[in-house]
Design a protein around this motif. Structure first.
Motif, short mmCIF file in Angstrom:
data_model
loop_
_atom_site.label_atom_id
_atom_site.label_comp_id
_atom_site.label_asym_id
_atom_site.label_seq_id
_atom_site.Cartn_x
_atom_site.Cartn_y
_atom_site.Cartn_z
N HIS A 133 0.82 -1.42 0.13
CA HIS A 133 -0.05 0.14 -0.09
C HIS A 133 1.22 1.38 0.05
O HIS A 133 1.79 1.27 0.83
N ARG A 134 0.70 1.85 -0.89
CA ARG A 134 1.81 2.90 -1.58
C ARG A 134 0.13 4.26 -1.23
O ARG A 134 -0.26 4.52 -2.83
N PRO A 135 -0.48 4.71 -0.45
CA PRO A 135 -1.19 6.14 -0.84
C PRO A 135 -0.77 7.05 -1.37
O PRO A 135 -1.65 7.80 -1.93
N GLY A 136 0.34 7.38 -1.51
CA GLY A 136 0.84 8.48 -2.26
C GLY A 136 1.14 8.55 -3.42
O GLY A 136 1.23 9.58 -4.79
N LEU A 137 0.65 7.36 -4.11
CA LEU A 137 0.64 7.20 -5.40
C LEU A 137 0.05 7.08 -6.32
O LEU A 137 -0.77 7.13 -7.35
N TRP A 138 -1.64 6.71 -5.60
CA TRP A 138 -2.37 6.94 -6.22
C TRP A 138 -3.37 7.81 -5.79
O TRP A 138 -2.87 9.40 -5.65
N ARG A 139 -3.59 8.22 -7.47
CA ARG A 139 -4.27 9.42 -8.24
C ARG A 139 -5.63 9.34 -7.34
O ARG A 139 -6.66 9.06 -6.73
N ASP A 140 -6.20 10.74 -7.30
CA ASP A 140 -7.10 11.50 -6.47
C ASP A 140 -8.17 10.97 -7.56
O ASP A 140 -8.70 10.69 -8.75
N GLY A 141 -9.41 10.49 -6.49
CA GLY A 141 -10.83 9.73 -6.60
C GLY A 141 -10.26 8.33 -6.96
O GLY A 141 -11.65 7.67 -6.89
N ASP A 142 -9.77 7.50 -6.88
CA ASP A 142 -9.40 6.32 -6.64
C ASP A 142 -9.36 5.85 -5.43
O ASP A 142 -8.53 6.26 -4.52
N ALA A 143 -10.24 5.06 -4.53
CA ALA A 143 -10.81 4.42 -3.57
C ALA A 143 -9.30 2.85 -3.63
O ALA A 143 -9.87 2.39 -3.37
N SER A 144 -7.88 3.15 -3.44
CA SER A 144 -7.03 2.28 -3.23
C SER A 144 -7.07 1.72 -1.81
O SER A 144 -7.04 0.40 -2.18
N PRO A 145 -7.63 1.64 -1.04
CA PRO A 145 -8.21 0.16 -0.27
C PRO A 145 -8.98 -0.40 -0.76
O PRO A 145 -8.42 -1.62 -0.26
N ASP A 146 -9.75 -0.15 -1.05
CA ASP A 146 -11.15 -1.44 -2.03
C ASP A 146 -10.53 -2.32 -3.04
O ASP A 146 -10.61 -2.93 -3.26
N VAL A 147 -9.55 -1.17 -3.68
CA VAL A 147 -9.14 -1.63 -5.11
C VAL A 147 -8.07 -3.11 -4.38
O VAL A 147 -8.22 -4.11 -4.97
N LEU A 148 -7.63 -2.61 -4.16
CA LEU A 148 -6.11 -3.99 -3.39
C LEU A 148 -7.06 -4.92 -2.28
O LEU A 148 -6.43 -6.17 -2.39
N LEU A 149 -7.98 -4.68 -1.08
CA LEU A 149 -8.51 -5.70 -1.39
C LEU A 149 -9.02 -6.15 -1.84
O LEU A 149 -8.80 -7.79 -1.74
N ASP A 150 -9.65 -6.53 -3.48
CA ASP A 150 -10.31 -6.62 -4.65
C ASP A 150 -9.27 -7.45 -4.45
O ASP A 150 -9.48 -8.58 -4.94
N LEU A 151 -8.41 -7.00 -5.81
CA LEU A 151 -7.04 -7.68 -5.77
C LEU A 151 -6.93 -8.69 -4.93
O LEU A 151 -6.13 -10.00 -5.26
N ALA A 152 -6.23 -8.78 -4.20
CA ALA A 152 -5.88 -9.69 -2.88
C ALA A 152 -6.38 -10.67 -2.86
O ALA A 152 -6.54 -12.21 -2.54
N ARG A 153 -8.12 -10.61 -2.63
CA ARG A 153 -8.92 -10.89 -3.13
C ARG A 153 -9.54 -12.47 -4.15
O ARG A 153 -8.95 -13.67 -4.16
N GLY A 154 -8.35 -12.05 -4.60
CA GLY A 154 -8.44 -12.99 -6.60
C GLY A 154 -7.40 -14.25 -6.55
O GLY A 154 -6.42 -14.43 -7.30
N ALA A 155 -6.40 -13.97 -5.54
CA ALA A 155 -4.69 -13.91 -5.36
C ALA A 155 -4.72 -15.26 -4.67
O ALA A 155 -5.81 -16.04 -4.02
N ASP A 156 -3.75 -15.79 -5.13
CA ASP A 156 -3.48 -17.19 -4.64
C ASP A 156 -2.41 -16.96 -2.98
O ASP A 156 -2.86 -18.18 -1.76
N LEU A 157 -2.19 -16.45 -2.81
CA LEU A 157 -0.66 -16.27 -1.83
C LEU A 157 -0.59 -14.34 -1.97
O LEU A 157 -0.20 -14.00 -2.67
N VAL A 158 -0.76 -14.36 -0.76
CA VAL A 158 -1.22 -12.80 -0.23
C VAL A 158 0.29 -12.27 0.61
O VAL A 158 0.36 -13.61 1.62
N PHE A 159 1.02 -11.18 0.71
CA PHE A 159 1.66 -10.86 1.86
C PHE A 159 0.90 -9.75 1.88
O PHE A 159 0.77 -8.60 1.15
N VAL A 160 0.77 -9.34 2.91
CA VAL A 160 0.37 -7.76 3.83
C VAL A 160 1.19 -7.33 4.54
O VAL A 160 0.98 -8.14 5.95
N GLY A 161 1.10 -6.36 5.02
CA GLY A 161 1.98 -6.02 6.72
C GLY A 161 0.41 -5.28 7.30
O GLY A 161 -0.30 -4.97 7.28
#
Length: 371
Positions: free
Chosen positions: A181-209
C-alpha cells in the motif's frame, strides 16, 4: 488479453517465477542529510517486483521480469543491471515516447520525519502497461506470477491489467500478490483500499503488513486481516519486529499441483477447510538501511515455497532474506548460500531466537552470532 486461450502452468513453466511491475533507477545519497544538502548520489536500481526477481535469481531460481522502460539510457541501465542478476528480461518492452522512472531518497530511516523520497515516475513507460500491450504469453511462462499493489496505482491501464491477472481463470499460474500500500501513488478519486482488497482476494498467496492493513483498511490484528481476506490459500501477515503469521488453508481448486500440494493452491473456488496458523518470530538484525526488506521477505518465502518446504521454514527463509537486505545500504544484495540458509532455517526455536545478524553475515566465511 481476455480472449487469449488458457494454457496450463505445466505447459507454460519456463520460469519458476515471473514478476510484473515498474523498476526505476535509484539515486542513493553519498551521505546522510536532506536532499537539498546531499552533494552527490550513487546510481542503483529499485522496484518491488524486480527486487523479488533479482533475489530469486540470485538464490538459484529461474526468474523473469516483465515491464516497460523508456528508450533511454536509464532504461538501458535497468535492463542490464537486472539481467546481471540472472533475471530473464526478454519480455521487457521499450516505449519510444515515455521515459524510464527515477527517484532519489535520503539515507535516513523511512520511519523518521526527516526521510525524503522524490519520485519522477509520472507518465513513465511502465505506467503505460495495459492488457493490450503486455506480452501475456510471458506472464504465463512461470509456475508463479508475482504482482504488487504498486502497479495498480500507476495508472488506470495498469489497474485494468492487475484486475485481469487476478481474475479466476483455468490453468493460470499461482498468483502471488504483495499488497504494498503506497497511498501517495494513487490518483485523486481512486479508492485504493477497496481496490487493493479486491485484488488480494483474487490471489492465491498474499503478503500484507499488519501496519499497512491498519492504514488501508482500518483492520487490526492478524486474525481480523484473515477474516477480511478468506479467499487466498495462503495469507502472510508481516508483523514487523514481532515476526510473521501465516494462514494456510487446505488445497483448493485445481491449480499447479507442484505448488498446491504444499498448501498454496489457487483461491478459486474457495475451500472449506480450517486454516493452519503458523507464527514465526523475526530475527534480531543490526540494520544498515531499512529498505528492500519486504521484497526480500517475499522472495525468501517464494523460494522456499517453490522448493516445497514446510510453512515454518518458508517464513524463516523470508526472514533470512529480509535480514540480508537490511544489512546492506541498498535494496538488493546477494542472499546467503542455500545450504547455509537451510541450516539456519532448520534450527530449533531456542537457537533461532538467539540469532543476531549484522553486516556481512551472508558471507561464507562470516560467523553468525548467537546471544
Amino acid at each position: 488479453m481476455s480472449g487469449t486461450p488458457a494454457r496450463t502452468a505445466a505447459d507454460a513453466a519456463t520460469s519458476d517465477v515471473v514478476c510484473l511491475g515498474e523498476s526505476m533507477v535509484t539515486f542513493l545519497p553519498s551521505q546522510p542529510g536532506r536532499l537539498a544538502d546531499v552533494p552527490s548520489f550513487v546510481r542503483g536500481i529499485g522496484g518491488a517486483e524486480s527486487n523479488v526477481a533479482c533475489a530469486l535469481a540470485a538464490a538459484g531460481h529461474r526468474a523473469a521480469w516483465v515491464s516497460r522502460v523508456g528508450a533511454d539510457g536509464f532504461g538501458d541501465h535497468l535492463v542490464a543491471a537486472i539481467s546481471a542478476y540472472g533475471v530473464d528480461t526478454s519480455a521487457v518492452r521499450r516505449d519510444p515516447t515515455r521515459p524510464t522512472g527515477i527517484y532519489f531518497r535520503t539515507a535516513t530511516d523511512r520511519a523518521a520525519d526527516v526521510h525524503e523520497v522524490a519520485y519522477y515516475r509520472a507518465g513513465s513507460a511502465a505506467s503505460a502497461m495495459s492488457p493490450a500491450n503486455v506480452p501475456y504469453e510471458a506472464l504465463l511462462a512461470g509456475r508463479v506470477l508475482h504482482l504488487s499493489g504498486i502497479t495498480a496505482a500507476l495508472s488506470a491501464d495498469c489497474l485494468a491489467l492487475l484486475r485481469e491477472l487476478t481474475a479466476p481463470r483455468p490453468g493460470r499460474p499461482l498468483v502471488s500478490f504483495d499488497v504494498n500500500h503506497r497511498p501517495g501513488l494513487w490518483r485523486d478519486g481512486d479508492a485504493s483500499p477497496d481496490v487493493l482488497l479486491d485484488l488480494a482476494r483474487g490471489a492465491d498467496l498474499v503478503f500484507v503488513g499488519e501496519d499497512e492493513a491498519e492504514e488501508a483498511w482500518g483492520i487490526s490484528g492478524a486474525e481480523a486481516i484473515r477474516a477480511a481476506l478468506p479467499e487466498p490459500a495462503v495469507l502472510v501477515v508481516k508483523r514487523g519486529a514481532e515476526g510473521a503469521t501465516v494462514f494456510s488453508a487446505p488445497r483448493r481448486g485445481t491449480g499447479p499441483a507442484h505448488l498446491s500440494e504444499t498448501g498454496t493452491g489457487p483461491a478459486h473456488p474457495c475451500g472449506t477447510g480450517t486454516d493452519t496458523v503458523t507464527t514465526v518470530p523475526a530475527l534480531r538484525v543490526d540494520v544498515v538501511a531499512p529498505v528492500g526488506a519486504g521484497d526480500a521477505f517475499a522472495a525468501g518465502f517464494l523460494s522456499a515455497t517453490l522448493r516445497g518446504l514446510p510453512v515454518r521454514d518458508r517464513a524463516r527463509h523470508g526472514h533470512l532474506m529480509a535480514a540480508a537486505a537490511l544489512t546492506v545500504p541498498g535494496d538488493l544484495t546477494d542472499p546467503p548460500a542455500r545450504d547455509r540458509a537451510d541450516h539456519l532455517a532448520a534450527l530449533d526455536d531456542v537457537a533461532w531466537g538467539r540469532l543476531r545478524l549484522g553486516p556481512g553475515w551472508t558471507g561464507d566465511d562470516t560467523e553468525v552470532r548467537s546471544t
